[in-house]
Design a protein around this motif. Structure first.
Motif, PDB file in Angstrom:
ATOM      1  N   MET A  22       0.839  -1.182   0.000  1.00  0.00           N
ATOM      2  CA  MET A  22       0.000   0.000   0.000  1.00  0.00           C
ATOM      3  C   MET A  22       0.880   1.239   0.000  1.00  0.00           C
ATOM      4  O   MET A  22       1.891   1.288   0.707  1.00  0.00           O
ATOM      5  CB  MET A  22      -0.924   0.014   1.212  1.00  0.00           C
ATOM      6  CG  MET A  22      -2.008   1.029   1.057  1.00  0.00           C
ATOM      7  SD  MET A  22      -3.521   0.855   2.042  1.00  0.00           S
ATOM      8  CE  MET A  22      -3.286  -0.473   3.134  1.00  0.00           C
ATOM      9  N   ALA A  23       0.500   2.212  -0.839  1.00  0.00           N
ATOM     10  CA  ALA A  23       1.212   3.493  -0.897  1.00  0.00           C
ATOM     11  C   ALA A  23       0.188   4.589  -1.121  1.00  0.00           C
ATOM     12  O   ALA A  23      -0.662   4.480  -2.009  1.00  0.00           O
ATOM     13  CB  ALA A  23       2.234   3.485  -2.031  1.00  0.00           C
ATOM     14  N   ASN A  24       0.248   5.617  -0.308  1.00  0.00           N
ATOM     15  CA  ASN A  24      -0.680   6.748  -0.413  1.00  0.00           C
ATOM     16  C   ASN A  24      -2.137   6.298  -0.413  1.00  0.00           C
ATOM     17  O   ASN A  24      -2.961   6.818  -1.153  1.00  0.00           O
ATOM     18  CB  ASN A  24      -0.383   7.580  -1.665  1.00  0.00           C
ATOM     19  CG  ASN A  24       1.014   8.147  -1.662  1.00  0.00           C
ATOM     20  OD1 ASN A  24       1.523   8.559  -0.607  1.00  0.00           O
ATOM     21  ND2 ASN A  24       1.658   8.172  -2.801  1.00  0.00           N
ATOM     22  N   GLY A  25      -2.437   5.276   0.393  1.00  0.00           N
ATOM     23  CA  GLY A  25      -3.802   4.802   0.514  1.00  0.00           C
ATOM     24  C   GLY A  25      -4.293   3.929  -0.631  1.00  0.00           C
ATOM     25  O   GLY A  25      -5.443   3.532  -0.657  1.00  0.00           O
ATOM     26  N   GLN A  26      -3.407   3.622  -1.584  1.00  0.00           N
ATOM     27  CA  GLN A  26      -3.778   2.783  -2.722  1.00  0.00           C
ATOM     28  C   GLN A  26      -3.045   1.450  -2.647  1.00  0.00           C
ATOM     29  O   GLN A  26      -1.887   1.397  -2.252  1.00  0.00           O
ATOM     30  CB  GLN A  26      -3.420   3.469  -4.039  1.00  0.00           C
ATOM     31  CG  GLN A  26      -4.180   4.749  -4.286  1.00  0.00           C
ATOM     32  CD  GLN A  26      -3.837   5.337  -5.634  1.00  0.00           C
ATOM     33  OE1 GLN A  26      -2.675   5.475  -5.966  1.00  0.00           O
ATOM     34  NE2 GLN A  26      -4.855   5.664  -6.404  1.00  0.00           N
ATOM     35  N   ASN A  40      -7.123  -0.784  -9.019  1.00  0.00           N
ATOM     36  CA  ASN A  40      -8.331   0.020  -8.884  1.00  0.00           C
ATOM     37  C   ASN A  40      -9.343  -0.391  -9.951  1.00  0.00           C
ATOM     38  O   ASN A  40      -9.095  -1.307 -10.731  1.00  0.00           O
ATOM     39  CB  ASN A  40      -7.997   1.514  -8.972  1.00  0.00           C
ATOM     40  CG  ASN A  40      -7.295   1.885 -10.263  1.00  0.00           C
ATOM     41  OD1 ASN A  40      -7.412   1.206 -11.279  1.00  0.00           O
ATOM     42  ND2 ASN A  40      -6.545   2.960 -10.229  1.00  0.00           N
ATOM     43  N   GLN A  41     -10.479   0.282 -10.011  1.00  0.00           N
ATOM     44  CA  GLN A  41     -11.540  -0.066 -10.960  1.00  0.00           C
ATOM     45  C   GLN A  41     -11.087   0.064 -12.412  1.00  0.00           C
ATOM     46  O   GLN A  41     -11.584  -0.655 -13.277  1.00  0.00           O
ATOM     47  CB  GLN A  41     -12.768   0.812 -10.739  1.00  0.00           C
ATOM     48  CG  GLN A  41     -13.498   0.497  -9.453  1.00  0.00           C
ATOM     49  CD  GLN A  41     -14.691   1.413  -9.238  1.00  0.00           C
ATOM     50  OE1 GLN A  41     -14.757   2.502  -9.782  1.00  0.00           O
ATOM     51  NE2 GLN A  41     -15.624   0.958  -8.422  1.00  0.00           N
ATOM     52  N   LEU A  77      -4.677  -5.046   3.733  1.00  0.00           N
ATOM     53  CA  LEU A  77      -4.649  -4.898   2.277  1.00  0.00           C
ATOM     54  C   LEU A  77      -5.972  -5.325   1.650  1.00  0.00           C
ATOM     55  O   LEU A  77      -6.441  -4.688   0.701  1.00  0.00           O
ATOM     56  CB  LEU A  77      -3.496  -5.698   1.672  1.00  0.00           C
ATOM     57  CG  LEU A  77      -2.115  -5.078   1.810  1.00  0.00           C
ATOM     58  CD1 LEU A  77      -1.043  -6.066   1.364  1.00  0.00           C
ATOM     59  CD2 LEU A  77      -2.010  -3.794   1.015  1.00  0.00           C
ATOM     60  N   CYS A  78      -6.582  -6.373   2.182  1.00  0.00           N
ATOM     61  CA  CYS A  78      -7.854  -6.845   1.634  1.00  0.00           C
ATOM     62  C   CYS A  78      -8.929  -5.776   1.793  1.00  0.00           C
ATOM     63  O   CYS A  78      -9.656  -5.478   0.843  1.00  0.00           O
ATOM     64  CB  CYS A  78      -8.280  -8.139   2.329  1.00  0.00           C
ATOM     65  SG  CYS A  78      -9.747  -8.874   1.573  1.00  0.00           S
ATOM     66  N   LYS A  79      -9.020  -5.202   2.965  1.00  0.00           N
ATOM     67  CA  LYS A  79     -10.024  -4.161   3.220  1.00  0.00           C
ATOM     68  C   LYS A  79      -9.810  -2.969   2.291  1.00  0.00           C
ATOM     69  O   LYS A  79     -10.748  -2.458   1.693  1.00  0.00           O
ATOM     70  CB  LYS A  79      -9.948  -3.721   4.688  1.00  0.00           C
ATOM     71  CG  LYS A  79     -11.001  -2.727   5.076  1.00  0.00           C
ATOM     72  CD  LYS A  79     -10.932  -2.415   6.569  1.00  0.00           C
ATOM     73  CE  LYS A  79     -11.980  -1.395   6.956  1.00  0.00           C
ATOM     74  NZ  LYS A  79     -11.947  -1.070   8.375  1.00  0.00           N
ATOM     75  N   ALA A  80      -8.565  -2.537   2.138  1.00  0.00           N
ATOM     76  CA  ALA A  80      -8.255  -1.402   1.270  1.00  0.00           C
ATOM     77  C   ALA A  80      -8.535  -1.725  -0.191  1.00  0.00           C
ATOM     78  O   ALA A  80      -9.095  -0.903  -0.929  1.00  0.00           O
ATOM     79  CB  ALA A  80      -6.794  -0.986   1.447  1.00  0.00           C
ATOM     80  N   LEU A  81      -8.166  -2.938  -0.626  1.00  0.00           N
ATOM     81  CA  LEU A  81      -8.377  -3.330  -2.019  1.00  0.00           C
ATOM     82  C   LEU A  81      -9.862  -3.411  -2.341  1.00  0.00           C
ATOM     83  O   LEU A  81     -10.308  -2.880  -3.368  1.00  0.00           O
ATOM     84  CB  LEU A  81      -7.703  -4.671  -2.296  1.00  0.00           C
ATOM     85  CG  LEU A  81      -7.901  -5.229  -3.707  1.00  0.00           C
ATOM     86  CD1 LEU A  81      -7.392  -4.264  -4.768  1.00  0.00           C
ATOM     87  CD2 LEU A  81      -7.209  -6.580  -3.853  1.00  0.00           C
ATOM     88  N   LEU A  82     -10.645  -4.039  -1.489  1.00  0.00           N
ATOM     89  CA  LEU A  82     -12.075  -4.150  -1.738  1.00  0.00           C
ATOM     90  C   LEU A  82     -12.736  -2.776  -1.788  1.00  0.00           C
ATOM     91  O   LEU A  82     -13.648  -2.536  -2.576  1.00  0.00           O
ATOM     92  CB  LEU A  82     -12.734  -5.061  -0.712  1.00  0.00           C
ATOM     93  CG  LEU A  82     -12.316  -6.528  -0.785  1.00  0.00           C
ATOM     94  CD1 LEU A  82     -12.967  -7.344   0.334  1.00  0.00           C
ATOM     95  CD2 LEU A  82     -12.622  -7.133  -2.148  1.00  0.00           C
ATOM     96  N   ALA A  83     -12.269  -1.844  -0.967  1.00  0.00           N
ATOM     97  CA  ALA A  83     -12.793  -0.476  -0.998  1.00  0.00           C
ATOM     98  C   ALA A  83     -12.453   0.198  -2.330  1.00  0.00           C
ATOM     99  O   ALA A  83     -13.300   0.903  -2.904  1.00  0.00           O
ATOM    100  CB  ALA A  83     -12.234   0.336   0.170  1.00  0.00           C
ATOM    101  N   GLN A  84     -11.243  -0.009  -2.843  1.00  0.00           N
ATOM    102  CA  GLN A  84     -10.844   0.572  -4.117  1.00  0.00           C
ATOM    103  C   GLN A  84     -11.626  -0.012  -5.286  1.00  0.00           C
ATOM    104  O   GLN A  84     -11.861   0.680  -6.270  1.00  0.00           O
ATOM    105  CB  GLN A  84      -9.344   0.329  -4.379  1.00  0.00           C
ATOM    106  CG  GLN A  84      -8.438   1.250  -3.640  1.00  0.00           C
ATOM    107  CD  GLN A  84      -6.966   0.977  -3.910  1.00  0.00           C
ATOM    108  OE1 GLN A  84      -6.177   1.187  -3.032  1.00  0.00           O
ATOM    109  NE2 GLN A  84      -6.587   0.512  -5.058  1.00  0.00           N
ATOM    110  N   LEU A  85     -12.010  -1.274  -5.187  1.00  0.00           N
ATOM    111  CA  LEU A  85     -12.701  -1.937  -6.288  1.00  0.00           C
ATOM    112  C   LEU A  85     -14.222  -1.778  -6.207  1.00  0.00           C
ATOM    113  O   LEU A  85     -14.916  -2.148  -7.154  1.00  0.00           O
ATOM    114  CB  LEU A  85     -12.342  -3.430  -6.313  1.00  0.00           C
ATOM    115  CG  LEU A  85     -10.865  -3.729  -6.547  1.00  0.00           C
ATOM    116  CD1 LEU A  85     -10.630  -5.235  -6.497  1.00  0.00           C
ATOM    117  CD2 LEU A  85     -10.368  -3.147  -7.866  1.00  0.00           C
ATOM    118  N   PHE A  86     -14.725  -1.199  -5.147  1.00  0.00           N
ATOM    119  CA  PHE A  86     -16.173  -1.055  -4.956  1.00  0.00           C
ATOM    120  C   PHE A  86     -16.736  -0.002  -5.888  1.00  0.00           C
ATOM    121  O   PHE A  86     -16.199   1.040  -6.100  1.00  0.00           O
ATOM    122  CB  PHE A  86     -16.486  -0.705  -3.509  1.00  0.00           C
ATOM    123  CG  PHE A  86     -17.957  -0.608  -3.245  1.00  0.00           C
ATOM    124  CD1 PHE A  86     -18.736  -1.742  -3.174  1.00  0.00           C
ATOM    125  CD2 PHE A  86     -18.561   0.628  -3.087  1.00  0.00           C
ATOM    126  CE1 PHE A  86     -20.108  -1.649  -2.923  1.00  0.00           C
ATOM    127  CE2 PHE A  86     -19.922   0.733  -2.844  1.00  0.00           C
ATOM    128  CZ  PHE A  86     -20.702  -0.407  -2.762  1.00  0.00           C
TER     129      PHE A  86
END
Length: 86
Positions: A22-26, A40-41, A77-86
């Motif tokens: 993760m870098a800069n929230g991504q 991301n999407q 990472l899972c929580k952040a990734l799922l949020a990015q893909l939502f």
């Protein structure tokens, strides 16, 4: 799965052994020095949570270019990734 939790890397498919970080929230797939993909999407066509156990998440990712990867990542990472893909 390692004894200390998730490997935070691609375990199979395209980009095998690339790190997931993760870098800069991504959430970033670090393929090599200077070669990174933001998960991301725009870059990910679809994803599926294959399994979850003791803080280790296995996700299959299909990229927009048709490549596929299997990721082993931790809770953060899972929580952040799922949020990015939502």
């Amino acid at each position: 799965m390692g004894i200390f939790g998730a490997k935070n890397k691609v375990t199979a498919g395209d980009y095998k052994d690339a790190s997931v970080t993760m870098a800069n929230g991504q959430v970033i797939l670090a393929i090599s020095l200077g070669n990174m993909i933001v998960l991301n999407q725009k870059m990910v066509a679809s994803h599926k949570v294959e399994s979850e156990a003791k803080g280790v998440h296995i996700l299959s990712i299909t990229f927009t270019d048709g490549k596929k990867s299997l990721l082993e990542i931790d809770d953060k990472l899972c929580k952040a990734l799922l949020a990015q893909l939502f």
